[in-house]
Design a protein around this motif. Structure first.
Motif, PDB file in Angstrom:
ATOM      1  N   LEU A   1       1.448  16.568  -1.625  1.00 33.74           N
ATOM      2  CA  LEU A   1       0.296  16.344  -1.140  1.00 33.74           C
ATOM      3  C   LEU A   1       0.223  14.492  -1.857  1.00 33.74           C
ATOM      4  O   LEU A   1       0.091  14.031  -2.896  1.00 33.74           O
ATOM      5  N   HIS A   2       0.635  13.859  -0.731  1.00 34.19           N
ATOM      6  CA  HIS A   2       1.268  12.323  -0.958  1.00 34.19           C
ATOM      7  C   HIS A   2       0.107  11.442  -0.172  1.00 34.19           C
ATOM      8  O   HIS A   2      -0.461  12.011   0.647  1.00 34.19           O
ATOM      9  N   GLN A   3       0.906  10.432  -0.126  1.00 34.81           N
ATOM     10  CA  GLN A   3       0.055   8.784   0.080  1.00 34.81           C
ATOM     11  C   GLN A   3       1.008   8.315   0.794  1.00 34.81           C
ATOM     12  O   GLN A   3       1.558   7.664  -0.633  1.00 34.81           O
ATOM     13  N   THR A   4       1.081   7.153   1.425  1.00 32.46           N
ATOM     14  CA  THR A   4       1.084   5.777   1.290  1.00 32.46           C
ATOM     15  C   THR A   4       0.743   4.890   1.378  1.00 32.46           C
ATOM     16  O   THR A   4      -0.763   4.776   0.808  1.00 32.46           O
TER      17      THR A   4
ATOM     18  N   VAL B   1       1.121  13.375  -7.994  1.00 31.48           N
ATOM     19  CA  VAL B   1       2.270  13.576  -7.932  1.00 31.48           C
ATOM     20  C   VAL B   1       2.924  11.602  -8.794  1.00 31.48           C
ATOM     21  O   VAL B   1       3.428  11.131  -9.469  1.00 31.48           O
ATOM     22  N   HIS B   2       2.401  10.959  -7.223  1.00 35.87           N
ATOM     23  CA  HIS B   2       2.524   9.539  -7.916  1.00 35.87           C
ATOM     24  C   HIS B   2       0.736   9.151  -8.114  1.00 35.87           C
ATOM     25  O   HIS B   2       0.293   9.393  -7.424  1.00 35.87           O
ATOM     26  N   GLY B   3       0.838   8.262  -9.954  1.00 30.48           N
ATOM     27  CA  GLY B   3      -0.242   8.513  -9.898  1.00 30.48           C
ATOM     28  C   GLY B   3      -1.437   7.361  -8.873  1.00 30.48           C
ATOM     29  O   GLY B   3      -2.547   7.566  -9.553  1.00 30.48           O
ATOM     30  N   ASP B   4      -1.081   6.450  -8.158  1.00 35.56           N
ATOM     31  CA  ASP B   4      -2.062   5.907  -7.845  1.00 35.56           C
ATOM     32  C   ASP B   4      -2.018   6.861  -6.462  1.00 35.56           C
ATOM     33  O   ASP B   4      -2.940   6.095  -5.079  1.00 35.56           O
ATOM     34  N   GLU B   5      -1.473   7.816  -6.142  1.00 37.83           N
ATOM     35  CA  GLU B   5      -2.262   8.504  -4.436  1.00 37.83           C
ATOM     36  C   GLU B   5      -2.838   9.562  -4.865  1.00 37.83           C
ATOM     37  O   GLU B   5      -2.639  10.959  -4.982  1.00 37.83           O
ATOM     38  N   VAL B   6      -3.915   9.553  -4.924  1.00 43.42           N
ATOM     39  CA  VAL B   6      -5.193  10.183  -5.565  1.00 43.42           C
ATOM     40  C   VAL B   6      -5.850  11.267  -4.963  1.00 43.42           C
ATOM     41  O   VAL B   6      -6.949  11.784  -4.896  1.00 43.42           O
TER      42      VAL B   6
ATOM     43  N   GLN C   1      -1.483   2.761 -11.898  1.00 43.38           N
ATOM     44  CA  GLN C   1       0.166   3.164 -11.853  1.00 43.38           C
ATOM     45  C   GLN C   1       0.684   4.264 -10.841  1.00 43.38           C
ATOM     46  O   GLN C   1      -0.243   5.231 -11.197  1.00 43.38           O
ATOM     47  N   ARG C   2       1.840   3.980 -10.552  1.00 42.52           N
ATOM     48  CA  ARG C   2       2.604   4.889  -9.259  1.00 42.52           C
ATOM     49  C   ARG C   2       2.993   6.332 -10.539  1.00 42.52           C
ATOM     50  O   ARG C   2       3.376   7.199 -10.671  1.00 42.52           O
ATOM     51  N   PHE C   3       3.897   5.467 -11.742  1.00 46.77           N
ATOM     52  CA  PHE C   3       4.380   6.225 -13.169  1.00 46.77           C
ATOM     53  C   PHE C   3       4.158   5.185 -14.550  1.00 46.77           C
ATOM     54  O   PHE C   3       4.116   3.880 -13.858  1.00 46.77           O
TER      55      PHE C   3
HETATM   56 ZN   LIG Z   1       4.067   9.625  -3.074  1.00 45.90          ZN
END
Ligand SMILES: [Zn+2]
Length: 328
Positions: free
Chosen positions: A131-134, A48-53, A91-93
């Motif tokens: 499912l995200h990442q820091t 959902v955040h582009g760099d949290e793969v 990028q994140r977005f």
């Molecule tokens: Zn996130």
């Protein structure tokens, strides 16, 4: 992060989508499985955040196992990849944070259009897990979402991590914006966000995400079959550690900078120096653990890229009781 790796995993995801039967949720970059046994619908969001793969290989593994029949699931599950276009750009977005635009009238931009596309999936979800990442390293994976009775039971039963950074259910994440998990909670259903690891591949997100997805799938089948209840399954797992935010340091000036080396869950005592040498002094106001420390890169003019994040760090501490009692 290598965008080549992302391209590889997206191609495998697309192949799994193409080999699954066309269902009602066969949207672009969404995999849907309907086992035909019961209607309970689990939805998982990835990237959902582009760099949290980091959760994508887990999502691919589960989709491929469902296609191959090596993983059987009687209910319904949708796995979606939120913002791969931003991910491929590193990028994140691209234009707006996708995780802020699930409102009634999303803005007319890449992420707004994607939110519009994804909303029918979320409208049909019985449980949603994002499912995200820091950004920076983290010493623990953690759930982060406001307290909700069924959300607590699902989080505990999934046992993705024992840590939960929670808050009163009445407090919105940010006014005038709507996160994907918040959108589902607005229907009084579990909307759960997990921060799995530091962002990127290979930081521990993959096994954690895959175990959580598999556990949730098995649980929804077991509940449907009447062999357990959500409450019984939750009580069979250890209780979570409930943390809440006790301090947010505003990120309101270019002059501010954190000292190097702070990560998520660095323990601090009152008075500990948190600022970099030669920058305005920031000292920890209380005991606790640092969360979401920010080290944005500076541009050629020495300033940060705007807009600045709202906070440069926050402090979390254990809640003085069970949120069920504190937040009633
Ligand atoms: Zn996130």
């Amino acid at each position: 992060m290598g965008t080549d790796d992302l391209q590889y995993w997206l191609a495998r995801f697309d192949a799994a989508v193409a080999s699954a039967p066309r269902g009602p949720f066969a949207y672009r970059r969404a995999f849907h499985h309907d086992g035909g046994g019961h209607g309970f619908h689990l939805v998982f969001g990835s990237v959902v955040h582009g760099d949290e793969v980091g959760s994508l290989p887990a999502v691919v593994a589960v989709a491929e196992a469902l296609v191959a029949g090596t993983l059987r699931h009687a209910g319904r599950v949708t796995l979606f990849v939120g913002n791969p276009e931003a991910g491929l750009a590193g990028q994140r977005f691209l234009e707006a944070d996708l995780n802020r635009v699930f409102m009634d009238e999303p803005p007319d931009c890449h992420e707004g259009r994607r939110a519009r596309e994804l909303r029918p999936i979320l409208d049909a979800a019985d449980v949603f897990v994002d499912l995200h990442q820091t950004i920076e390293p983290t010493r623990h994976a953690f759930y982060i979402f406001p307290f909700q009775e069924d959300g607590w039971l699902w989080a505990r039963a999934m046992a993705a991590t024992p840590m939960w950074v929670t808050r009163h259910p009445g407090t919105a994440f940010s006014t005038g914006a709507m996160c994907a998990d918040e959108y589902v909670r607005a229907r009084q259903l579990p909307g759960i966000t997990i921060e799995l690891s530091q962002r990127g591949f290979g930081h521990g997100a993959e096994p954690r995400a895959e175990a959580a997805i598999r556990k949730a799938l098995a649980l929804s089948d077991a509940i449907a079959a009447g062999t357990t209840t959500l409450r019984d399954a939750a009580m069979a797992e250890p209780e979570l550690t409930f943390l809440h935010t006790t301090h947010r340091e505003k990120f309101d000036r270019d002059a501010l900078a954190l000292r190097p080396g702070l990560v998520n869950f660095t323990e601090v005592a009152p008075g500990d120096l948190l600022s970099a040498e030669g920058t305005p002094e920031l000292r920890a106001p209380a005991h606790g653990w640092i969360l979401f420390p920010k080290y944005p890169p500076r541009g050629p003019d020495g300033g940060y890229r705007k807009p600045l994040p709202g906070e440069i760090y926050r402090i979390v501490e254990p809640l003085p009781g069970h949120p069920r009692d504190l937040y009633r």
